[in-house]
Design a protein around this motif. Structure first.
Motif, PDB file in Angstrom:
ATOM      1  N   PHE A  43       0.789  -1.292  -0.072  1.00  0.00           N
ATOM      2  CA  PHE A  43      -0.146   0.185   0.089  1.00  0.00           C
ATOM      3  C   PHE A  43       0.884   1.361   0.017  1.00  0.00           C
ATOM      4  O   PHE A  43       1.853   1.525   0.927  1.00  0.00           O
ATOM      5  CB  PHE A  43      -0.984   0.366   1.155  1.00  0.00           C
ATOM      6  CG  PHE A  43      -1.884  -1.151   1.337  1.00  0.00           C
ATOM      7  CD1 PHE A  43      -2.779  -1.151   0.289  1.00  0.00           C
ATOM      8  CD2 PHE A  43      -1.832  -2.072   2.282  1.00  0.00           C
ATOM      9  CE1 PHE A  43      -3.955  -2.210   0.441  1.00  0.00           C
ATOM     10  CE2 PHE A  43      -2.746  -3.194   2.208  1.00  0.00           C
ATOM     11  CZ  PHE A  43      -3.847  -3.214   1.391  1.00  0.00           C
ATOM     12  N   SER A  45       1.632   5.270   0.696  1.00  0.00           N
ATOM     13  CA  SER A  45       1.333   5.925   1.947  1.00  0.00           C
ATOM     14  C   SER A  45       0.683   7.447   1.764  1.00  0.00           C
ATOM     15  O   SER A  45       0.138   8.112   2.444  1.00  0.00           O
ATOM     16  CB  SER A  45       2.261   6.197   2.881  1.00  0.00           C
ATOM     17  OG  SER A  45       3.677   6.442   2.192  1.00  0.00           O
ATOM     18  N   ASP A  64      -2.793   7.986   8.791  1.00  0.00           N
ATOM     19  CA  ASP A  64      -3.997   7.379   8.790  1.00  0.00           C
ATOM     20  C   ASP A  64      -4.121   6.042   8.044  1.00  0.00           C
ATOM     21  O   ASP A  64      -4.669   5.197   8.436  1.00  0.00           O
ATOM     22  CB  ASP A  64      -5.051   8.363   8.303  1.00  0.00           C
ATOM     23  CG  ASP A  64      -6.475   7.714   8.370  1.00  0.00           C
ATOM     24  OD1 ASP A  64      -6.898   7.382   9.249  1.00  0.00           O
ATOM     25  OD2 ASP A  64      -6.884   7.607   7.180  1.00  0.00           O
ATOM     26  N   ARG A  65      -3.332   5.919   6.911  1.00  0.00           N
ATOM     27  CA  ARG A  65      -3.176   4.783   5.966  1.00  0.00           C
ATOM     28  C   ARG A  65      -2.584   3.798   6.942  1.00  0.00           C
ATOM     29  O   ARG A  65      -3.122   2.627   6.881  1.00  0.00           O
ATOM     30  CB  ARG A  65      -2.565   4.953   4.790  1.00  0.00           C
ATOM     31  CG  ARG A  65      -3.346   5.966   3.782  1.00  0.00           C
ATOM     32  CD  ARG A  65      -2.816   6.044   2.570  1.00  0.00           C
ATOM     33  NE  ARG A  65      -3.496   6.811   1.604  1.00  0.00           N
ATOM     34  CZ  ARG A  65      -3.391   7.006   0.336  1.00  0.00           C
ATOM     35  NH1 ARG A  65      -2.361   6.290  -0.282  1.00  0.00           N
ATOM     36  NH2 ARG A  65      -4.031   7.710  -0.740  1.00  0.00           N
ATOM     37  N   THR A  68      -5.030   2.477   9.632  1.00  0.00           N
ATOM     38  CA  THR A  68      -5.913   1.859   9.332  1.00  0.00           C
ATOM     39  C   THR A  68      -5.759   0.175   8.867  1.00  0.00           C
ATOM     40  O   THR A  68      -6.515  -0.655   9.477  1.00  0.00           O
ATOM     41  CB  THR A  68      -6.565   2.459   8.047  1.00  0.00           C
ATOM     42  OG1 THR A  68      -7.184   3.829   8.329  1.00  0.00           O
ATOM     43  CG2 THR A  68      -7.657   1.632   7.368  1.00  0.00           C
ATOM     44  N   HIS A 191      -8.640  -1.464   0.075  1.00  0.00           N
ATOM     45  CA  HIS A 191      -8.063  -0.197  -0.175  1.00  0.00           C
ATOM     46  C   HIS A 191      -7.372  -0.110  -1.348  1.00  0.00           C
ATOM     47  O   HIS A 191      -6.200   0.152  -1.664  1.00  0.00           O
ATOM     48  CB  HIS A 191      -6.927  -0.287   0.860  1.00  0.00           C
ATOM     49  CG  HIS A 191      -7.297  -0.396   2.230  1.00  0.00           C
ATOM     50  ND1 HIS A 191      -8.253   0.437   2.999  1.00  0.00           N
ATOM     51  CD2 HIS A 191      -7.267  -1.463   3.192  1.00  0.00           C
ATOM     52  CE1 HIS A 191      -8.484  -0.072   4.166  1.00  0.00           C
ATOM     53  NE2 HIS A 191      -8.019  -1.120   4.322  1.00  0.00           N
ATOM     54  N   TRP A 194      -5.156   2.609  -2.652  1.00  0.00           N
ATOM     55  CA  TRP A 194      -3.879   2.999  -1.979  1.00  0.00           C
ATOM     56  C   TRP A 194      -2.642   1.859  -2.767  1.00  0.00           C
ATOM     57  O   TRP A 194      -1.713   1.943  -2.502  1.00  0.00           O
ATOM     58  CB  TRP A 194      -3.584   2.544  -0.689  1.00  0.00           C
ATOM     59  CG  TRP A 194      -4.896   3.338   0.188  1.00  0.00           C
ATOM     60  CD1 TRP A 194      -5.395   4.537  -0.223  1.00  0.00           C
ATOM     61  CD2 TRP A 194      -4.841   3.224   1.598  1.00  0.00           C
ATOM     62  NE1 TRP A 194      -6.405   4.894   0.861  1.00  0.00           N
ATOM     63  CE2 TRP A 194      -6.025   3.908   1.726  1.00  0.00           C
ATOM     64  CE3 TRP A 194      -4.747   2.116   2.514  1.00  0.00           C
ATOM     65  CZ2 TRP A 194      -6.482   4.142   3.167  1.00  0.00           C
ATOM     66  CZ3 TRP A 194      -5.286   2.357   3.772  1.00  0.00           C
ATOM     67  CH2 TRP A 194      -6.103   3.111   4.150  1.00  0.00           C
TER      68      TRP A 194
END
Length: 202
Positions: A43, A45, A64-65, A68, A191, A194
């Protein structure tokens, strides 16, 4: 670093779990994607795959990413937090900048294991892994995650006590290892914004 303490016996269970992996671990964090490629997802950022934050608003996005995904992996459980130092035999400094910062941001980390990375030609580099075990609470690793995002540390590894889920934060994103390809796919599909646009996922 030449006077590094002996590995902490409290981490012997973590060592046994790593050694039971196929292929056996532990491995350097950047090798996770190839070692466990069928269970790996990356993912980014920041939006548009931007690597580094320029202001507090962007730091808020990347934290936050990170949090989460960490919440989805470890909520209501305990985790091992692992930070890494390395030493180059050609260097004589005992406390380079990253060592001072790692100690400041991860004071509970005690030496878990040492990996010897062969380099040919030249002397091998030694990698020191420091670990502690704690309850996972959203935000509890923000200073470490922020330093990893700035490339001020060699990344931060977080894993559950049974070593079935691994999260490696670094500058630009995070590599995540799940127990099965199916679980990896479900996390990835939650996600999709991302993910890398590159076909390989890098």
């Amino acid at each position: 670093m030449s006077d590094a303490p002996l590995p902490d016996p409290a981490h012997e269970r973590l060592t046994r779990l790593w050694q039971a992996q196929r292929p056996a671990g532990p491995v350097l964090p950047w090798d996770l994607k190839t070692t466990y490629g069928n269970r790996w997802v990356r993912f980014h950022s920041l939006p548009e795959s931007k690597r580094y934050a320029d202001d507090e608003a962007e730091y808020a996005v990347l934290l936050d990413r990170y949090n989460t995904v960490l919440d989805e992996l470890f909520a209501d459980g305990e985790v091992y937090v692992v930070t890494i130092d390395w030493t180059d035999p050609a260097e004589t400094a005992d406390s380079p900048e990253w060592t001072v910062l790692r100690r400041a941001l991860h004071p509970a980390g005690t030496l878990w294991t040492v990996l010897d990375e062969a380099s040919d030609p030249g002397p091998d580099q030694l990698w020191y892994f420091y670990a502690d075990r704690r309850p996972w609470v959203r935000g509890c690793l923000d200073p470490l995650l922020r330093a990893a995002a700035d490339a001020a540390l060699s990344g931060v590894l977080v894993t559950d006590p049974n070593l079935t889920r691994i999260h490696h934060a670094y500058d630009g994103g995070a590599d995540v290892i799940l127990p099965t390809p199916g679980e990896r796919d479900r996390l990835r599909d939650r996600h999709t914004a991302w993910l890398s646009a590159h076909p390989s996922g890098y």
